[in-house]
Design a protein around this motif. Sequence first.
Motif, PDB file in Angstrom:
ATOM      1  N   UNK A  40     -14.404  84.268  52.557  1.00 20.68           N
ATOM      2  CA  UNK A  40     -12.883  83.700  51.917  1.00 20.68           C
ATOM      3  C   UNK A  40     -12.996  82.538  52.100  1.00 20.68           C
ATOM      4  N   UNK A  41     -13.202  81.291  50.890  1.00 16.34           N
ATOM      5  CA  UNK A  41     -13.301  79.318  51.737  1.00 16.34           C
ATOM      6  C   UNK A  41     -14.731  79.556  51.352  1.00 16.34           C
ATOM      7  N   UNK A  42     -15.731  80.327  51.239  1.00 15.39           N
ATOM      8  CA  UNK A  42     -17.294  79.888  52.227  1.00 15.39           C
ATOM      9  C   UNK A  42     -17.872  78.830  50.889  1.00 15.39           C
ATOM     10  N   UNK A  43     -17.088  79.157  50.182  1.00 15.49           N
ATOM     11  CA  UNK A  43     -18.023  77.813  48.519  1.00 15.49           C
ATOM     12  C   UNK A  43     -18.098  79.722  47.315  1.00 15.49           C
ATOM     13  N   UNK A  44     -18.219  79.836  47.391  1.00 13.60           N
ATOM     14  CA  UNK A  44     -18.823  81.041  46.330  1.00 13.60           C
ATOM     15  C   UNK A  44     -17.983  80.277  44.725  1.00 13.60           C
ATOM     16  N   UNK A 200     -21.446  98.413  43.694  1.00 14.76           N
ATOM     17  CA  UNK A 200     -21.289  99.793  43.099  1.00 14.76           C
ATOM     18  C   UNK A 200     -21.735  98.969  41.796  1.00 14.76           C
ATOM     19  N   UNK A 201     -21.341  97.638  42.181  1.00 18.11           N
ATOM     20  CA  UNK A 201     -21.650  97.327  40.410  1.00 18.11           C
ATOM     21  C   UNK A 201     -23.124  96.751  40.375  1.00 18.11           C
ATOM     22  N   UNK A 202     -23.836  95.887  41.741  1.00 22.54           N
ATOM     23  CA  UNK A 202     -24.987  95.176  41.402  1.00 22.54           C
ATOM     24  C   UNK A 202     -25.991  95.654  41.898  1.00 22.54           C
ATOM     25  N   UNK A 203     -27.415  94.802  40.801  1.00 24.35           N
ATOM     26  CA  UNK A 203     -27.997  95.925  41.896  1.00 24.35           C
ATOM     27  C   UNK A 203     -28.393  95.074  43.212  1.00 24.35           C
ATOM     28  N   UNK A 204     -28.674  93.121  43.112  1.00 29.95           N
ATOM     29  CA  UNK A 204     -29.022  92.985  43.492  1.00 29.95           C
ATOM     30  C   UNK A 204     -28.081  91.991  44.736  1.00 29.95           C
ATOM     31  N   UNK A 205     -27.627  91.902  45.743  1.00 29.67           N
ATOM     32  CA  UNK A 205     -27.090  90.898  46.637  1.00 29.67           C
ATOM     33  C   UNK A 205     -27.114  89.901  47.224  1.00 29.67           C
ATOM     34  N   UNK A 206     -26.367  88.449  47.014  1.00 25.20           N
ATOM     35  CA  UNK A 206     -26.761  87.381  47.426  1.00 25.20           C
ATOM     36  C   UNK A 206     -25.822  86.987  48.743  1.00 25.20           C
ATOM     37  N   UNK A 207     -26.030  87.248  49.761  1.00 29.70           N
ATOM     38  CA  UNK A 207     -24.941  87.305  50.794  1.00 29.70           C
ATOM     39  C   UNK A 207     -24.824  85.579  51.226  1.00 29.70           C
ATOM     40  N   UNK A 208     -23.719  85.046  50.809  1.00 29.57           N
ATOM     41  CA  UNK A 208     -24.028  83.804  51.794  1.00 29.57           C
ATOM     42  C   UNK A 208     -23.034  83.593  53.127  1.00 29.57           C
ATOM     43  N   UNK A 209     -23.593  82.720  53.594  1.00 35.91           N
ATOM     44  CA  UNK A 209     -23.742  83.068  55.505  1.00 35.91           C
ATOM     45  C   UNK A 209     -24.489  81.646  55.813  1.00 35.91           C
ATOM     46  N   UNK A 210     -23.150  80.613  55.990  1.00 31.13           N
ATOM     47  CA  UNK A 210     -24.091  79.028  56.881  1.00 31.13           C
ATOM     48  C   UNK A 210     -23.992  78.397  55.908  1.00 31.13           C
TER      49      UNK A 210
END
Lengths: 227, 329, 267
Positions: A40-44, A200-210
């Motif tokens: 939470x709060x990382x800029x998504x 469950x939903x997505x085929x691809x997952x983008x991970x938000x980091x730094x």
Amino acid sequence: MSKAVFEAIDICKSFDERKILKDVTFSLHKSEIMAIVGKSGCGKTTLLRILANLELPDSGELLFDGQPQKNPTPNIIFIQQDYNQLLPWKSVINNVAYPAIATKKYSKEDAFRRAKELLEKMDLAEFVDYYPRELSGGMKQRVAIARALIMEPKILLLDEPFGAVDRESREKVYGIIKKLCNEYGTAVLLVTHNLQEAKNVAKKIIYFEANTVKIITSAEFNKIIGV
Amino acid sequence: MFEQPLKETNKFKVFAMALLGLAIIAVGAFLCINKPRDKRKITAIYEYSQACSVITLVKENQLLEKYLPDDVEIEWVMMDSGSDRRDAIATDRAQIGVVENLKVITSLENDYPLRILANGPASYRGIYTADDNINSAADLADKKIAYQGTGAGLTLKKDLAENYQINLTDDQLLSLNEQQLIDLIAQDQVDAAVMTRVMASKAMQVRPDLRMVHSLTEETARIGATYWLIGSVSYFDQNPDLLEPVMKAYTEAIETINKDPKAVAEQLSPLFEIDAEIIEQEFLDFAPIVEIYGYDEIAEMLYENGELDEAPKKFAEIPYYESTPKKAE
Amino acid sequence: MKARQRKQNKNKLVTFLKRLAPFLVIIALWECASRLGWVPKFILPSLSTITGTLFRELFTGTLFFNLIRSLLILIAGLAIDLVVSLIIILACIKFQSFKYFYKTVATMMNSIPSMALLPLIIMWFGIGDSAIIALVTHSVVWTFTIYILDGINSLPKIYQEFADNINLDLKSRIKDIYIPALLPNITAGLKVVWGRAWRSLIGAEVAFGAIGAAGGLGYYININRYNGDMAKVFSGIIIIAAVGLIVDLAVFSNIEKKMKKWGTLHE
């Protein structure tokens, strides 16, 4: 791999000298469902607002169908996190039909017919004449999703849309979104902090980091979610 | 302070007691303000205008002080609105003053407790204009005309209708107080105005090009421009011994005017800020008298003009008729 | 079931009578005070006399025309003022520097009572309908524009973003988004300014004395005060109050009911 329908290239954004997004780059393809996860709060949300052209990046470029995209467009519909995004003075069915009528996408009759169909799929058929004030948070989000879907957008941006939606309804809505992707080729970018939902939903997952994103593999994702 | 918490006490009783306490304080304050005096008091209303010239002279020559007993305190109050004067006397906040005769009659018809004490000054009226296109009353057919006082309005309508077959509509007539009337004629916001000589001389100070194009006849001017001295019913009922001294003071003022109008005009001129000659001319045209006249004629005119809903009482039927000085008709 | 219905009806009747009771007490006291001479009739005519006078004046007298005249001037004034307000609001939206200047001026002007401006108004507009409309304008425009500008400032951004997202045209934005969203502010503003305008209008008519043809309600009150007919004065006052009540019930209550349904009523 088909050509990307939407590309974000080196998107940067700072608020008060605090860097929120740094060189964010990814692409979305037709009918693709992609989830963005992160703390939470990382800029998504900021990223989604930039993708929807509701905010300007400090630098970087957005391409839609290969062309620079600088203004909001009904081809990229953004469903915000706020439960109160519906227009309070319009009933449920009028809220859903409104964008299609106002932008002349459909005639009035067709718009109401399609709105009714979408609301039936969302299990909201009995509530067509209710006002948003009379609905729960989850019901409001489902109406917001129906309102977005009536526009048959090429890109659908969802900012944590299922927070207040019960599990059964969530499954139904996932199903509708997946069907939409197949039927209309809509690409979906879904922001969530719920890792299970992302899986469950997505085929691809983008991970938000730094402050940036990376596309991660299933193994890496499973490691993250502790499987 | 309280043995029990307030919420356990009967809130209604507390509220009622608080109200009672406030009421006691209010009554006490009222009584303190209005405690009976050792001395009696009479409040007389005046105004620096031709209409109040007699009572102003009573004030300036200290005639009330001359005739009233020593135990009566005299207070003079200035009021420029006839309605305010009438209301003050009716409610006994003041005891004597001068009010336009038509207003007195309509008030008596509405059961105002007033008694007519004496006649007042009358004024010669004319129609004045600065409009070059108006040269006589015949040119007034479609013009906007201002006037002060119901009497002036009624006599204007009557005079133009009878002598020029001009029937003025309500649209054309503006009823104003003296200053408003002078302001508007000076700014050309009305085409003409009915004015007394006094008003006209004030207006000419700002509009020297004002001229009289028609004079209302003596008869109609007499009816429409008279003021009467009135008194408070309750006060003179309680103090009948003060009526005669008041009348003596007023009568002497009238005699002084008639004996030497020039001297009185010069005395009043700086107060009214009007040329002494104009004031003197008014006295010469309409010498003030004590006796009331024309009551029934004026009342009938008011009734015919719709100012009264029902047929008015006759002069002989009004309260205190017997003691009212009247002209033999 | 029937017994429960009867009990409910009885409770409703009792509640209604409890609410009516204070009014009945006042009416009874008033009538006694006048008829028994506790208060002189010329100061306080009896309610029965006033009621009779009111109906007589409305149906056979001039009171109805006085009322219509006042209402017509009010409506004309309000119509002009709404147009003026709209122009000011659009200018404030377009030019930020004007908005700051205008809000400062409006705040200052708002604190000046209409009657204090009367001498200036008479000088500039004379005595007549235009002067009254000028006074009504003063009562309406400053307050109303501030209500709307404050409402615009606090318009939820999410509605505007929704309109941006679907590229909604300006006409649709104004009609379907801004006006309904601002309706609470518009209603609250109108409720305040219409009352002020009505009071300024009546006050001006009383102050002016008589204006043109059948003057308005203020003229009616003034002329009857002049003639010492308090029953007619009270009749005029009752009509003034009745207009206030009717406008509130017929206009604002209905709008507020709708806003309550939407959940946007500011309470």
